[in-house]
Scaffold this motif. Sequence first.
Motif, PDB file in Angstrom:
ATOM      1  N   ASN A  14       0.459  -0.908   0.557  1.00  6.75           N
ATOM      2  CA  ASN A  14      -0.059   0.010   0.256  1.00  6.75           C
ATOM      3  C   ASN A  14       1.131   0.633  -0.024  1.00  6.75           C
ATOM      4  OD1 ASN A  14      -2.230  -0.894  -0.208  1.00  6.75           O
ATOM      5  ND2 ASN A  14      -2.938  -1.295   2.561  1.00  6.75           N
ATOM      6  N   PRO A  15       0.642   2.221  -0.825  1.00  3.21           N
ATOM      7  CA  PRO A  15       1.190   3.432  -0.822  1.00  3.21           C
ATOM      8  C   PRO A  15       1.610   4.553   0.561  1.00  3.21           C
ATOM      9  CG  PRO A  15      -0.036   2.774  -2.328  1.00  3.21           C
ATOM     10  CD  PRO A  15      -0.827   2.278  -1.858  1.00  3.21           C
ATOM     11  N   HIS A  16       1.942   5.095   0.667  1.00  6.97           N
ATOM     12  CA  HIS A  16       2.430   6.071   2.243  1.00  6.97           C
ATOM     13  C   HIS A  16       2.516   7.053   1.680  1.00  6.97           C
ATOM     14  CE1 HIS A  16       3.762   6.134   6.227  1.00  6.97           C
ATOM     15  NE2 HIS A  16       5.037   7.067   5.690  1.00  6.97           N
ATOM     16  N   SER A  24       3.411  20.092   1.167  1.00  4.67           N
ATOM     17  CA  SER A  24       3.499  19.717  -0.506  1.00  4.67           C
ATOM     18  C   SER A  24       3.277  18.176   0.280  1.00  4.67           C
ATOM     19  CB  SER A  24       4.567  19.085  -1.414  1.00  4.67           C
ATOM     20  OG  SER A  24       5.466  20.739  -1.643  1.00  4.67           O
ATOM     21  N   SER A  25       2.072  17.341  -0.918  1.00  8.58           N
ATOM     22  CA  SER A  25       2.173  15.618  -0.650  1.00  8.58           C
ATOM     23  C   SER A  25       3.130  14.464  -0.802  1.00  8.58           C
ATOM     24  CB  SER A  25       0.507  15.117  -1.211  1.00  8.58           C
ATOM     25  OG  SER A  25      -0.223  16.169  -0.509  1.00  8.58           O
ATOM     26  N   LEU A  26       3.274  14.279  -0.634  1.00  5.17           N
ATOM     27  CA  LEU A  26       4.320  13.382  -1.397  1.00  5.17           C
ATOM     28  C   LEU A  26       4.314  11.642  -1.309  1.00  5.17           C
ATOM     29  CD1 LEU A  26       7.520  12.374  -1.917  1.00  5.17           C
ATOM     30  CD2 LEU A  26       7.837  12.224  -0.041  1.00  5.17           C
ATOM     31  N   THR A  27       3.850  10.488  -2.065  1.00  8.00           N
ATOM     32  CA  THR A  27       3.571   9.097  -1.943  1.00  8.00           C
ATOM     33  C   THR A  27       4.849   8.537  -2.157  1.00  8.00           C
ATOM     34  OG1 THR A  27       0.871   9.607  -2.514  1.00  8.00           O
ATOM     35  CG2 THR A  27       2.321   7.667  -2.374  1.00  8.00           C
ATOM     36  N   ARG A  28       5.399   7.391  -1.867  1.00  8.84           N
ATOM     37  CA  ARG A  28       6.113   6.613  -1.626  1.00  8.84           C
ATOM     38  C   ARG A  28       5.568   5.073  -1.756  1.00  8.84           C
ATOM     39  NH1 ARG A  28      11.500   8.001  -2.038  1.00  8.84           N
ATOM     40  NH2 ARG A  28      12.306   9.185  -0.949  1.00  8.84           N
ATOM     41  N   PHE A  29       5.741   4.570  -3.274  1.00  5.40           N
ATOM     42  CA  PHE A  29       5.626   2.868  -3.485  1.00  5.40           C
ATOM     43  C   PHE A  29       6.030   2.358  -3.805  1.00  5.40           C
ATOM     44  CE2 PHE A  29       3.263   5.140  -6.605  1.00  5.40           C
ATOM     45  CZ  PHE A  29       3.403   4.517  -7.880  1.00  5.40           C
ATOM     46  N   THR A  30       6.333   0.993  -4.193  1.00  5.22           N
ATOM     47  CA  THR A  30       7.238   0.054  -5.098  1.00  5.22           C
ATOM     48  C   THR A  30       6.291  -0.830  -5.871  1.00  5.22           C
ATOM     49  OG1 THR A  30       8.595  -0.587  -2.681  1.00  5.22           O
ATOM     50  CG2 THR A  30       8.108  -2.271  -4.482  1.00  5.22           C
ATOM     51  N   LEU A  31       6.807  -0.426  -6.862  1.00  9.30           N
ATOM     52  CA  LEU A  31       6.260  -1.521  -8.817  1.00  9.30           C
ATOM     53  C   LEU A  31       6.375  -2.292  -8.934  1.00  9.30           C
ATOM     54  CD1 LEU A  31       3.562  -0.201  -9.738  1.00  9.30           C
ATOM     55  CD2 LEU A  31       5.322   0.917 -11.692  1.00  9.30           C
ATOM     56  N   ALA A  32       5.540  -3.823  -8.408  1.00  6.95           N
ATOM     57  CA  ALA A  32       6.356  -4.597  -9.051  1.00  6.95           C
ATOM     58  C   ALA A  32       6.180  -5.327 -10.443  1.00  6.95           C
ATOM     59  CB  ALA A  32       6.190  -5.653  -8.280  1.00  6.95           C
ATOM     60  N   VAL A  33       7.770  -5.166 -10.803  1.00  7.44           N
ATOM     61  CA  VAL A  33       7.511  -5.218 -12.731  1.00  7.44           C
ATOM     62  C   VAL A  33       8.263  -6.464 -13.135  1.00  7.44           C
ATOM     63  CG1 VAL A  33       8.639  -3.481 -14.760  1.00  7.44           C
ATOM     64  CG2 VAL A  33       7.638  -2.391 -12.905  1.00  7.44           C
ATOM     65  N   ARG A  34       7.065  -7.126 -13.933  1.00  5.52           N
ATOM     66  CA  ARG A  34       7.853  -8.576 -14.199  1.00  5.52           C
ATOM     67  C   ARG A  34       9.037  -8.431 -15.425  1.00  5.52           C
ATOM     68  NH1 ARG A  34       4.422 -12.793 -16.849  1.00  5.52           N
ATOM     69  NH2 ARG A  34       4.433 -11.799 -18.877  1.00  5.52           N
ATOM     70  N   ARG A  35       9.932  -8.710 -15.728  1.00  4.12           N
ATOM     71  CA  ARG A  35      10.870  -9.207 -16.711  1.00  4.12           C
ATOM     72  C   ARG A  35       9.875  -9.667 -18.254  1.00  4.12           C
ATOM     73  NH1 ARG A  35      16.283  -9.885 -14.716  1.00  4.12           N
ATOM     74  NH2 ARG A  35      16.377  -8.059 -12.822  1.00  4.12           N
ATOM     75  N   SER A  36       9.955  -9.498 -19.411  1.00  2.70           N
ATOM     76  CA  SER A  36       9.209  -9.703 -20.790  1.00  2.70           C
ATOM     77  C   SER A  36      10.526 -11.191 -20.656  1.00  2.70           C
ATOM     78  CB  SER A  36       9.379  -8.807 -21.801  1.00  2.70           C
ATOM     79  OG  SER A  36      10.830  -8.090 -21.931  1.00  2.70           O
ATOM     80  N   PHE A  37      11.530 -11.772 -20.493  1.00  2.00           N
ATOM     81  CA  PHE A  37      11.689 -12.992 -20.380  1.00  2.00           C
ATOM     82  C   PHE A  37      12.436 -13.896 -19.415  1.00  2.00           C
ATOM     83  CE2 PHE A  37      14.984  -9.261 -19.791  1.00  2.00           C
ATOM     84  CZ  PHE A  37      15.986  -9.378 -18.638  1.00  2.00           C
ATOM     85  N   ARG A  38      12.645 -14.670 -19.865  1.00  2.21           N
ATOM     86  CA  ARG A  38      12.062 -15.941 -18.787  1.00  2.21           C
ATOM     87  C   ARG A  38      14.088 -15.725 -17.767  1.00  2.21           C
ATOM     88  NH1 ARG A  38       7.990 -18.916 -18.211  1.00  2.21           N
ATOM     89  NH2 ARG A  38       6.017 -19.188 -20.148  1.00  2.21           N
TER      90      ARG A  38
END
Length: 135
Positions: A14-16, A24-38
């Motif tokens: 969940n974003p913080h 100012s508002s500041l939101t940090r979050f982690t985005l999980a990005v799957r690689r396109s190759f095995r």
Amino acid sequence: MLNQFIFVGRVAKNPHIVTTQNGSSLTRFTLAVRRSFRNSKGNYDTDFIQIVCWNKLADRVADYCGTGSMLSVKGRIQMRQLIISEEKQITVPDVIADTVTFLKLNKVSNDEVPDFDDDLGPEITDFPSDDDLVS
């Protein structure tokens, strides 16, 4: 010169949101990005990318996104000095979001992992802990 990226992935936690000293508002979050190759074992690896949003965008992301939400993030890389101690500081990259497109939202009230739709890719279960994330 061009400093631009586009990522599509799922919110890993969940974003913080915080408010800075100047309001100012500041939101940090982690985005999980799957690689396109095995990888050599035949599995897809996932990169966990720390994203920073400011002001109205920060408010919207914090209000509408939760763990598992699928987002498209367009932005830029900006370097920041992180002070470890009086003798040591390191330079870390911040990924600053310029636009966030909500592709599928999962707003949850805690850090549980919601169910995923099969057509949106594999379920990401290997989320980093708070100790793994750069503050």
